[in-house]
Motif scaffolding. Sequence first.
Motif, short mmCIF file in Angstrom:
data_model
loop_
_atom_site.label_atom_id
_atom_site.label_comp_id
_atom_site.label_asym_id
_atom_site.label_seq_id
_atom_site.Cartn_x
_atom_site.Cartn_y
_atom_site.Cartn_z
N VAL A 38 2.43 -4.04 -4.38
CA VAL A 38 3.27 -4.54 -3.29
C VAL A 38 4.70 -4.97 -3.78
CG1 VAL A 38 3.60 -6.24 -1.53
CG2 VAL A 38 1.32 -5.46 -2.02
N VAL A 39 5.65 -4.44 -3.29
CA VAL A 39 7.05 -4.67 -3.71
C VAL A 39 7.81 -5.44 -2.53
CG1 VAL A 39 9.46 -3.61 -4.73
CG2 VAL A 39 7.10 -2.39 -4.93
N ARG A 40 8.45 -6.58 -2.92
CA ARG A 40 9.65 -7.13 -2.01
C ARG A 40 10.63 -7.32 -2.63
NH1 ARG A 40 9.59 -11.59 1.92
NH2 ARG A 40 10.91 -10.74 3.49
N HIS A 41 12.00 -7.27 -1.81
CA HIS A 41 13.15 -7.39 -2.37
C HIS A 41 13.48 -6.78 -3.91
CE1 HIS A 41 13.38 -9.93 1.07
NE2 HIS A 41 13.01 -11.10 0.48
N ARG A 262 3.00 1.60 13.06
CA ARG A 262 3.34 0.40 14.03
C ARG A 262 3.98 -0.49 13.15
NH1 ARG A 262 -2.78 -1.63 14.67
NH2 ARG A 262 -3.00 -0.69 12.63
N HIS A 263 4.60 -1.65 13.84
CA HIS A 263 5.46 -2.63 13.37
C HIS A 263 6.75 -2.29 12.62
CE1 HIS A 263 1.89 -5.03 14.02
NE2 HIS A 263 1.16 -4.21 13.11
N ASP A 264 7.09 -0.97 13.43
CA ASP A 264 8.49 -0.58 13.03
C ASP A 264 8.62 -0.06 11.32
OD1 ASP A 264 11.23 0.32 13.56
OD2 ASP A 264 12.03 -1.51 12.91
N ALA A 265 7.70 0.45 11.13
CA ALA A 265 7.42 0.74 9.59
C ALA A 265 7.26 2.31 9.60
CB ALA A 265 6.30 0.30 8.72
N TYR A 266 7.19 2.98 8.22
CA TYR A 266 7.11 4.46 8.31
C TYR A 266 6.44 4.58 7.11
CZ TYR A 266 11.27 4.57 5.40
OH TYR A 266 12.21 4.16 4.42
N TYR A 275 -0.93 6.30 0.18
CA TYR A 275 0.10 5.85 1.20
C TYR A 275 1.27 5.15 0.28
CZ TYR A 275 -3.63 5.32 4.37
OH TYR A 275 -4.92 5.47 5.02
N VAL A 276 2.44 5.35 0.91
CA VAL A 276 3.79 4.60 0.69
C VAL A 276 4.24 4.25 1.76
CG1 VAL A 276 5.07 6.81 0.42
CG2 VAL A 276 5.92 4.49 -0.56
N VAL A 277 3.92 2.93 2.25
CA VAL A 277 4.38 2.33 3.49
C VAL A 277 5.78 1.69 3.13
CG1 VAL A 277 3.67 0.76 5.36
CG2 VAL A 277 1.91 2.32 3.89
N VAL A 278 6.79 1.75 4.04
CA VAL A 278 7.94 1.07 3.91
C VAL A 278 8.28 0.31 5.21
CG1 VAL A 278 10.58 1.70 3.41
CG2 VAL A 278 8.84 3.27 2.72
N LEU A 279 8.50 -0.89 4.80
CA LEU A 279 8.86 -1.87 5.87
C LEU A 279 10.20 -2.16 6.01
CD1 LEU A 279 5.82 -2.64 4.53
CD2 LEU A 279 5.42 -3.70 6.49
N PRO A 280 11.25 -1.58 6.39
CA PRO A 280 12.56 -2.06 6.20
C PRO A 280 12.83 -3.32 7.06
CG PRO A 280 12.38 0.40 7.33
CD PRO A 280 10.96 -0.48 7.41
N ARG A 281 12.31 -3.87 7.89
CA ARG A 281 12.42 -5.05 8.53
C ARG A 281 12.35 -6.20 7.47
NH1 ARG A 281 9.19 -6.34 13.91
NH2 ARG A 281 10.15 -4.41 14.28
N HIS A 282 11.46 -6.08 6.42
CA HIS A 282 10.76 -6.90 5.60
C HIS A 282 11.26 -6.78 4.28
CE1 HIS A 282 8.53 -8.83 8.93
NE2 HIS A 282 8.00 -7.77 9.24
N ASP A 283 11.96 -5.65 4.10
CA ASP A 283 12.31 -5.15 2.78
C ASP A 283 11.28 -5.21 1.71
OD1 ASP A 283 14.68 -4.42 0.70
OD2 ASP A 283 14.67 -6.77 0.33
N ALA A 284 10.64 -4.41 2.27
CA ALA A 284 8.95 -4.64 1.27
C ALA A 284 8.58 -2.85 1.28
CB ALA A 284 8.08 -5.36 2.01
#
Length: 455
Positions: A38-41, A262-266, A275-284
């Motif tokens: 898990v990566v954040r910021h 879902r949740h505006d991710a890709y 998987y590599v899941v990118v969550l732009p809204r959460h910078d994660a």
Amino acid sequence: MTHLLPRSTPELRSVPSAAIARLISALDGVDQVHTLTVVRHGHVIAEATWAPYDRELPTAVYSVSKSFTSIAVGLAVSEGLFGIDDRVLDLLPDFAPDDPSEHLRALRVRHLLTMTTGHAQESPLWEGDWVRAALAAELRYAPGTHWLYNTPATHVLSQIVQLRSGQRLLDYLRPRLFDPLGFREPVWEQSPAGVDAGGFGLSIRPEELAVFGQLLLQGGDWEGRRLVPAEWIEQATSRQVDNEPGDRDWNQGYGFQFWRCRHDAYRGDGAFGQYVVVLPRHDAVVAITGGLPDMQQPLDAVWEFLLPAFDTTEPAGEPAVPTPVPAVGGEVRAGEVAYEYEGPVRSLRVSEGVLEIDGRDLVCRPDAWSDGILAADPSADRFWYGDQVAVSGGWTGERFTADLRLLQDATTFHLVLDGSGYLRITRDVGFDGTEVWEGRTVQSDVVAHHSAVSP
């Protein structure tokens, strides 16, 4: 161990450590997750590895390979090698069938990227020239009008990049992507014609998968250098076409070799839980590898336990430790049994804590995992990625049971041998079912001999 991304605590990146613990605990109940990152910021805030798997080993990411192929296409387009609206037959004239259909003449690079080629079913791979087979297959629908998940279409993209650049995908991406990101010796399976598979066959380490996601999240910038055009990443990860209707993460639309979530991710998404899941809204970014029969489960765990935790606070909980994969029980016995077979296993010997398969000795003891080397053997119709394995097993009564886990692939093989030499091998995940060797087939083929008798 060399890290490619900086480390931080969850709290310093506005995620409660208790939420990470709940996520890992939930993944403990998913059969089988191998690694989590898990990566954040821009900082790794959680990494978990389910023993006996190893984060330092490259692992097959299956169709996440498609997303890397998309990036290669974007780079080639930015370098002027071809355009996404170029006709495929103009780029590959020597691969066309003798009498191309009207639909094939209308096929463009864009249709390959979005999997809207017009095929009603995928053309088979594995034999002959995969590109010629893909272009010779019937296009029942007009390109752009029908979505079908289509691995051969990605292979055609690989051929286009190779023909226009003069380099296989792996070599084309090495100085442009892999080396700047710090990837350590990625490998890519090739077709019999010497073209990187494109739609599958890439093996990289779990952290490298997370690094790829972070590059996407940063719009193609890496350490002050632009590696990939931001415009391409925006297009590739946006919904370009609708796909199958539904409310799962496989029904949210498709980009250029990327899935919408879902949740505006890709995400980039590979068989059996890569998987590599990118969550732009959460910078994660969340990267997962595994051997999963149900690929929705880990995504559901991310949405339930991690997503609500961003930018929240709660008291620190106990750190989560992944539960190791259970080893196989039984006992070690003196003496030896050995048999010969016709099939994917030619010979098998069990001798006082050693399991020998086709002349390769593997330490095999109950209630513990032992690492070893067992290479694939295409001549025996036995294929997998990598040669690192972990083995555990022992005798219970007159039956010897062992699990053989491929540490660089998704599959676990389960071996059961009885006192008569009857051998049955099954696997937990696979494209053509779970059973590898039916007992009746093995029993009829056995040419058995005992070099010693187990007590």
